[in-house]
Design a protein around this motif. Structure first.
Motif, short mmCIF file in Angstrom:
data_model
loop_
_atom_site.label_atom_id
_atom_site.label_comp_id
_atom_site.label_asym_id
_atom_site.label_seq_id
_atom_site.Cartn_x
_atom_site.Cartn_y
_atom_site.Cartn_z
N SER A 159 0.77 -1.13 0.11
CA SER A 159 0.09 -0.13 0.10
C SER A 159 0.78 1.21 -0.02
CB SER A 159 -0.91 0.09 1.19
OG SER A 159 -1.42 1.51 1.35
N THR A 160 0.17 2.24 -0.69
CA THR A 160 0.98 3.56 -0.61
C THR A 160 0.10 4.79 0.17
OG1 THR A 160 0.11 4.18 -2.74
CG2 THR A 160 2.01 3.25 -2.84
N SER A 161 -0.95 4.15 0.93
CA SER A 161 -1.94 5.26 1.32
C SER A 161 -1.92 5.10 2.83
CB SER A 161 -3.17 5.48 0.76
OG SER A 161 -3.84 4.00 0.87
N ASP A 162 -1.74 3.91 3.48
CA ASP A 162 -1.66 3.47 4.91
C ASP A 162 -1.17 4.52 5.86
OD1 ASP A 162 -3.25 0.67 5.83
OD2 ASP A 162 -2.90 1.32 3.71
N THR A 163 -1.92 4.94 6.96
CA THR A 163 -1.25 5.74 7.99
C THR A 163 -0.46 4.82 9.13
OG1 THR A 163 -3.30 6.00 9.04
CG2 THR A 163 -2.52 7.69 7.67
N PHE A 164 -1.04 3.31 9.18
CA PHE A 164 -0.52 2.46 9.94
C PHE A 164 -0.46 1.17 9.51
CE2 PHE A 164 -0.79 -0.51 13.58
CZ PHE A 164 0.16 -0.37 14.26
N GLY A 165 -1.28 0.41 9.05
CA GLY A 165 -1.22 -0.93 8.53
C GLY A 165 -1.71 -1.93 9.59
N ILE A 166 -2.93 -1.93 9.90
CA ILE A 166 -3.60 -2.79 10.88
C ILE A 166 -3.40 -4.35 10.30
CG2 ILE A 166 -5.97 -2.82 10.48
CD1 ILE A 166 -4.28 -2.99 14.00
N SER A 167 -3.82 -4.58 9.35
CA SER A 167 -4.06 -5.70 8.52
C SER A 167 -2.60 -6.47 8.50
CB SER A 167 -4.59 -5.75 7.12
OG SER A 167 -3.51 -4.85 6.35
N VAL A 168 -1.70 -5.54 8.24
CA VAL A 168 -0.11 -6.01 8.24
C VAL A 168 0.29 -6.68 9.68
CG1 VAL A 168 2.33 -5.67 7.89
CG2 VAL A 168 0.42 -4.63 6.22
N LEU A 169 0.00 -5.62 10.72
CA LEU A 169 0.36 -6.28 12.11
C LEU A 169 -0.58 -7.40 12.40
CD1 LEU A 169 1.90 -4.28 14.13
CD2 LEU A 169 -0.24 -3.82 15.10
N GLU A 170 -1.62 -7.70 12.02
CA GLU A 170 -2.44 -8.78 12.20
C GLU A 170 -1.63 -10.08 11.69
OE1 GLU A 170 -6.86 -7.09 12.70
OE2 GLU A 170 -6.50 -7.94 10.74
N ALA A 171 -1.30 -9.98 10.39
CA ALA A 171 -0.53 -11.12 9.72
C ALA A 171 0.98 -11.34 10.44
CB ALA A 171 -0.28 -10.37 8.26
N MET A 172 1.36 -10.33 10.81
CA MET A 172 2.66 -10.53 11.34
C MET A 172 2.58 -11.30 12.65
SD MET A 172 4.98 -6.91 10.64
CE MET A 172 5.87 -6.60 9.20
N ALA A 173 1.44 -10.70 13.19
CA ALA A 173 1.24 -11.48 14.66
C ALA A 173 1.20 -13.29 14.47
CB ALA A 173 -0.06 -11.16 15.50
N THR A 174 0.79 -13.47 13.31
CA THR A 174 0.71 -14.99 13.00
C THR A 174 1.85 -15.57 12.55
OG1 THR A 174 -0.31 -14.78 10.86
CG2 THR A 174 -1.55 -14.82 12.51
N GLY A 175 3.06 -14.72 12.32
CA GLY A 175 4.20 -15.27 11.97
C GLY A 175 4.53 -14.98 10.47
N LEU A 176 3.63 -14.18 9.75
CA LEU A 176 3.85 -14.09 8.11
C LEU A 176 4.84 -12.82 8.01
CD1 LEU A 176 0.26 -14.40 6.64
CD2 LEU A 176 1.97 -16.24 6.74
N PRO A 177 5.87 -13.27 7.33
CA PRO A 177 6.70 -11.86 6.62
C PRO A 177 5.76 -11.22 5.79
CG PRO A 177 7.86 -14.04 6.36
CD PRO A 177 6.56 -14.52 6.86
N ALA A 178 5.97 -10.01 5.92
CA ALA A 178 5.16 -8.94 5.00
C ALA A 178 5.75 -8.22 4.00
CB ALA A 178 4.22 -7.98 6.08
N VAL A 179 5.29 -8.28 2.92
CA VAL A 179 5.78 -7.44 1.61
C VAL A 179 5.05 -6.07 1.82
CG1 VAL A 179 5.92 -7.35 -0.61
CG2 VAL A 179 5.92 -9.56 0.32
N VAL A 180 6.01 -5.25 1.88
CA VAL A 180 5.49 -3.66 1.99
C VAL A 180 6.21 -2.81 1.30
CG1 VAL A 180 4.25 -4.11 4.30
CG2 VAL A 180 6.77 -3.32 4.20
N THR A 181 5.63 -1.64 0.77
CA THR A 181 6.42 -0.67 0.15
C THR A 181 7.47 0.15 0.90
OG1 THR A 181 4.75 0.73 0.56
CG2 THR A 181 4.72 -0.27 -1.55
N PRO A 182 8.62 0.72 0.51
CA PRO A 182 9.37 1.39 1.15
C PRO A 182 8.74 2.58 1.81
CG PRO A 182 10.53 0.74 -0.97
CD PRO A 182 9.19 0.42 -0.92
N GLY A 183 8.94 3.13 3.02
CA GLY A 183 8.51 4.25 3.49
C GLY A 183 6.77 3.70 4.01
N PHE A 184 6.53 2.44 4.12
CA PHE A 184 5.40 1.83 4.84
C PHE A 184 5.22 2.49 6.46
CE2 PHE A 184 2.43 -1.00 6.71
CZ PHE A 184 1.34 -1.01 5.60
#
Length: 368
Positions: free
Chosen positions: A272-297
């Motif tokens: 994403s290029t518009s998030d101010t935080f990224g709660i769905s990414v946080l939920e995924a990381m909590a389960t142990g998933l490496p997250a693919v995010v844009t630079p500056g996320f």
């Protein structure tokens, strides 16, 4: 303390803000405070008030008010007589909250959840550039008049300050670690997940391209897409062209289904290029998933993010980084364990609610 939330969206509307407010309301009530929610969407529960509204024609999970001069609703708001008013959007409900705070002379807090300036490509409206420019100016006009403005990340705080907002404080969001538990993945498979609104700015098209490139290099992959939005039909029309990847469209999913998707996946793709935080990414990381995010996320502003994320640049390079982890399970496991540790170390619900209460108390003292 009597606290009033003003928001366009509330649980179970499929977005991060609605779920966040539901969790915060429960947390504050568990500490003995009264929380009232004035919203246009969501379920009716204790102290939740929802006036008559109709669905937006381009975003049907969100709604327009039927009555733009809500005298009866405003009287209900005054009868609540809150000690603190907290607005979670700058438009219809947020404006009512601001007017109520000024009339009752109550302290007012705003949280900057959404960067509306980045969402223009997600809607098709006449004169949308003018509409978004005016909306952004009004957004900042309102925030500059609040006693405190909460930003979920340093990046969001910097944006607010650069646009003239004062009294900006960083207050990161959180996820429920009892629901999103770490899953050990014995082997690594090319299974990807995307959970979020299906819009250009959220990066769903980039997620599809990454899956396509990965499928080309490893002989096939799977991408589960959960969510709804204006790009859904275009995406579905394009899927037959993507022979290299099996792409599943799951629509809006329940919390239980979301957890299943995360357990079955091996990488979370959210460029994403518009998030101010990224709660769905946080939920995924909590389960142990490496997250693919844009630079500056935004989550990259926090300590430890480099130990659990994969930076997306171009689809072939990103697919190459994923492929390298498929070939090296020990490196994948390090990222997986680092993802859970990152969430545990930085994003506690208890710390968030205690900080929120401290902010409420401090601005009440200043405005007496």
């Amino acid at each position: 303390m009597r606290i009033a939330f003003f928001t366009e969206t509330y649980y179970p509307t499929p977005d991060g803000v609605s779920h966040y407010l539901h969790e915060v309301k429960r947390g504050l009530e568990a500490r003995g405070h009264e929380v009232f929610v004035f919203t246009l969407t969501g379920q009716l529960e204790r102290n939740v008030v929802r006036p008559l509204s109709v669905p937006m024609f381009w975003y049907r999970q969100y709604r327009w008010p039927v009555n733009f001069f809500p005298f009866i609703l405003y009287k209900k708001m005054k009868d609540v007589n809150p000690d603190v008013i907290h607005i979670h959007d700058p438009f219809y409900m947020g404006t009512l909250g601001y007017r109520l705070a000024r009339e009752l002379r109550r302290p007012i807090v705003a949280t900057f959840h959404t960067d509306f300036s980045k969402m223009m490509d997600a809607v098709s409206l006449p004169m949308k550039e003018t509409l978004f420019r005016i909306s952004w100016r009004y957004n900042m006009y309102l925030y500059r008049r609040c006693d405190a403005v909460l930003a979920p990340s340093p990046k969001a705080a910097e944006l607010l300050r650069s646009n003239g907002a004062g009294n900006v404080r960083v207050l990161p969001l959180f996820t429920d670690l009892s629901r999103f538990t770490w899953c050990r993945r014995e082997s690594v498979r090319p299974f990807l997940a995307y959970i979020g609104r299906l819009t250009v700015d959220k990066g769903v098209w980039r997620a599809v391209e990454i899956a396509r490139e990965l499928g080309r290099s490893v002989g096939g992959t799977r991408l589960m897409i959960a969510g709804t939005g204006p790009e859904e039909e275009r995406l579905k029309e394009s899927v037959p062209e993507y022979k290299e990847a099996e792409i599943e469209f799951l629509g809006y999913v329940s919390e239980e289904e979301k957890q299943r998707i995360l357990r079955e996946s091996y990488f979370f793709v959210y460029p994403s290029t518009s998030d101010t935080f990224g709660i769905s990414v946080l939920e995924a990381m909590a389960t142990g998933l490496p997250a693919v995010v844009t630079p500056g996320f935004p989550l990259l502003d926090f300590t430890g993010s480099g130990d659990c994320t994969i930076l997306h640049t171009e689809p072939p390079e990103t697919a190459g980084r994923i492929r390298a982890l498929l070939e090296n399970p020990s490196s994948y496991m390090q990222l997986s364990e680092g993802a859970r540790q990152f969430v545990e170390s930085n994003f506690s619900s208890e710390a968030h609610i205690e900080s929120l209460l401290s902010i409420y108390s401090s601005i009440r003292q200043k405005t007496k």
